[in-house]
Design an enzyme around this catalytic site. Structure first.
Site, short mmCIF file in Angstrom:
data_model
loop_
_atom_site.label_atom_id
_atom_site.label_comp_id
_atom_site.label_asym_id
_atom_site.label_seq_id
_atom_site.Cartn_x
_atom_site.Cartn_y
_atom_site.Cartn_z
N ASP A 94 19.93 21.08 13.75
CA ASP A 94 18.51 20.87 14.05
C ASP A 94 18.11 19.41 13.90
O ASP A 94 17.27 18.90 14.66
CB ASP A 94 17.65 21.76 13.14
CG ASP A 94 17.84 23.24 13.43
OD1 ASP A 94 18.23 23.57 14.56
OD2 ASP A 94 17.63 24.06 12.52
N LYS A 121 12.62 34.31 8.08
CA LYS A 121 13.40 34.15 9.31
C LYS A 121 14.83 34.63 9.03
O LYS A 121 15.63 33.95 8.39
CB LYS A 121 13.41 32.68 9.74
CG LYS A 121 14.09 32.44 11.08
CD LYS A 121 13.95 30.98 11.50
CE LYS A 121 14.60 30.74 12.86
NZ LYS A 121 16.05 30.97 12.84
#
Length: 657
Positions: free
Chosen positions: A36, A112
């Site tokens: 990321d 998540k």
């Protein structure tokens, strides 16, 4: 800053490589957080220099590439990826952008789950199709595999005309550890983390394998619905529960961004204590009407974002290094650490993988090292913060379990014990020894072998031939009849012959074919105790690697002891392969590829060899025929390019009449 064009190109290549490893091969090489960060850097370069954006940039697509293993499924509602947030300030910026379009906002904050995103479709309350996310627009039909997940309802509690939901398939920690243990026992490459295991398990062609993996799912979104009006995401969760879905746990409704940040932090504190992996928290606008108003960019929705937790890292002292011998004979170094708290649990041990890993980080006992949890499960050392003055640690040259020499394969990083009777790898040896291709002891599966070992009844493959009915009956759920059948199978295996026995020994690099060739040439096991590499390499298809492994094995005192005990028990030590009478395939080499309609590859190979032919694993100009079935791959392509004759099963049957 360096040349932005050059750096953008570097990042594109790197990210596309890791995309392929992650989405296509299910083989991630870096942590999500590291990926990321690289993606964020590329996004920033392209924002400052739009002229550098290319069609193949990872920033220009929703997700990874769809696999071709399953039928493609077009997603009517795109399964979008989310914008990533890395700090509280970025969360506030997200809130500010949302409130520019709508002042009165309520959010839902959810954990998540770190798994594989799927879509489930129901018509009139019945499960009709399930698919993977794929690239967000096109996924793969994995309906049969999803049906094996028991938490997915096949029939809803209410007959809604149509509903499509999105969920995350995951593997609980307990099931992950059991799977890795079994993979190590079978000498397979184990999965790296729970997400990798879930993806690999769901994409199995055989649903029975998926069913055995213990996958689970949390449903977290309604994609489409007919017959029922739902205007809030939180109300949607309530409906999903009523319908019988396993809904994402611990979601919270928040009315301001301060509550959102507080809930994100609480989820972060809990993540190390959960029985499954999470890698962040998702923030979503609760109102569907506001979501429609906000819409989406080309890459992600404007009404949701994912806060990504960085891997927690701490410094601690390396007190010692212990060497463990696994069931496959691999020597694994384990770091003994001063206890430190990581992701909610106390860590005092961490894997060091192998000598290459130790050398790469220049690790020595007494160093202050940096530790983190890989995939939030397995502690690992990622660097040295402060040297302690000691020498870089070196792995032992002998097995700490039995004292035998250890070896390292040319293409392997791991060290292995050479001893066939090493106590540390007994279970794996016994499972292989009794397997169908080896001594073929019917009824002696992994569970029975484990029970025999745990009771101390078997400490070597030779001990199997000294068992009696009364001792076998000591095993739980083993009655008189079952015990008799097992002893009968063990007795029958004594006549398996030299080729099967050589393969059963588990000599490194010696497979069934090599074992058969060696047995056919030397006829008796006694000749192998004095055999040389030169003598073995005179056998066609036996190279130096196989020859050296065989010579090394028969030099061991433990091998001599094992053979003598087997001989005393009455195990046949001579080749009992029937001489070939019909030699119509003499001088011919066959290569098998694809799935044949009626024969297995093993059956076809035996027929070819019984008629004097050879079976090879690779195509070359010397190949006589390629026997091809359905789904034939690269071997068929190579045969076509070389002009090698290709036959099907019907033609093969004509040849063997």
């Amino acid at each position: 800053m360096s040349d932005p064009a050059k750096r953008a190109e570097e990042l594109r290549k790197l990210l596309n490589y890791h995309n392929y490893q992650y989405y296509v091969l299910d083989n991630p090489e870096i942590e999500d957080y590291e990926y990321d960060k690289l993606l964020r850097e590329l996004e920033e370069i392209e924002a400052a220099h739009p002229e550098l954006i290319t069609p193949d940039s990872p920033t220009q697509r929703v997700g990874g590439e769809a696999l071709t293993m399953f039928e493609p499924v077009h997603h009517e509602v795109v399964m979008e990826s989310l914008q990533d947030l890395f700090s509280h300030d970025e969360v506030r910026e997200f809130d500010k952008r949302v409130r520019e379009a709508e002042k009165d906002i309520t959010y839902v904050v959810e954990p998540k789950i770190d798994g594989l995103s799927v879509s489930l479709e129901y018509e009139n309350g019945l499960f009709v199709r399930g698919s993977t996310r794929g690239d967000g627009v096109t996924g793969e039909d994995v309906t049969a595999n999803l049906k094996t997940i028991r938490s997915i309802p096949l029939k809803l509690n209410m007959p809604i005309p149509f509903i499509e939901v999105r969920g995350e398939v995951f593997m609980p920690h307990e099931r992950f550890f059991k799977l890795v243990e079994q993979q190590e026992l079978n000498d397979e490459k184990p999965f790296k983390n729970c997400r990798n295991a879930a993806a690999g398990s769901l994409r199995q062609k055989n649903p029975k394998i998926t069913a055995s993996r213990g996958l689970d799912i949390f449903v977290f979104n309604i994609q489409r619905i007919e017959g029922v009006d739902v205007e809030l995401h939180s109300k949607g969760h309530e409906l999903l529960k009523k319908l019988g879905f396993k809904v994402i746990p611990d979601y919270k409704i928040c009315t301001d961004i301060g509550q959102v940040i507080e809930e994100i932090d609480k989820i972060g504190e809990r993540r190390g204590k959960l029985p499954y992996d999470i890698d962040g928290a998702v923030v979503k606008v609760d109102s569907y009407a506001v979501r429609r108003k906000l819409g989406s960019t080309a890459k992600f929705p404007r009404w949701a974002a994912a806060f990504k937790f960085p891997p927690e890292e701490k410094e601690t002292k390396l007190l010692d290094i212990e060497i463990n011998v696994g069931r496959t004979g691999v020597l694994t170094p384990t770091a003994v650490l001063e206890p430190v708290t990581l992701a909610g649990t106390t860590v005092s041990r961490a894997t060091l993988h192998n000598q290459d890993f130790i050398d790469g980080l220049k690790i020595a006992i007494g160093d202050t090292v940096i530790v983190r949890k890989a995939g939030e499960i397995i502690p690992e050392i990622i660097g040295v913060a402060k040297k302690g003055g000691g020498d870089i640690y070196k792995m032992p040259t002998t097995c700490p379990s039995c004292g035998s020499p250890v070896f390292r394969e040319e293409d392997e990083a791991a060290l292995r014990c050479t001893n066939a009777e090493c106590p540390a790898q007994l279970l794996r040896h016994l499972i292989h020894f009794a397997s169908r291709g080896a001594m073929d002891i019917e009824g002696l599966g992994p569970a029975i072998i484990e029970a025999l070992v745990s009771k101390g009844l078997v400490k070597s493959p030779a001990d199997l031939y000294y068992l009696d009915i009364e001792r076998v009956k000591e095993i739980e759920r083993m009655g008189e009849k079952s015990a008799k059948n097992l002893i009968s199978s063990i007795e029958k295996s004594k006549s398996a012959g030299l080729a099967r026995l050589l393969y059963a020994f588990g000599i490194r690099n010696v497979g069934q074919k090599a074992a058969k060739l060696i047995a056919g040439r030397f006829k008796t096991i006694d000749r192998l105790f004095n055999v040389t590499v030169d003598e073995l390499t005179q056998i066609d298809e036996i190279g130096e690697v196989i020859a050296q492994s065989t010579v090394d094995f028969f030099k061991l005192k433990s091998t001599e002891h094992l053979v003598e005990r087997l001989r005393f028990a009455g195990v046949l030590m001579e080749d009992n392969t029937e001489e070939v009478a019909d030699t119509r395939f003499a001088g011919m080499t066959f290569v098998l590829t694809g799935t044949l309609p009626t024969y297995t590859r093993s059956e076809a190979s035996k027929i070819i060899e019984s008629l004097g032919g050879k079976v090879s694993g690779s195509v070359s100009k010397k190949t006589t025929y390629v026997l091809a079935g359905e789904d034939a791959g690269s071997k068929l392509t190579k045969a076509q390019s070389l002009g090698v004759p290709i036959i099907n099963e019907d033609q093969f049957k004509e040849m063997i009449k």
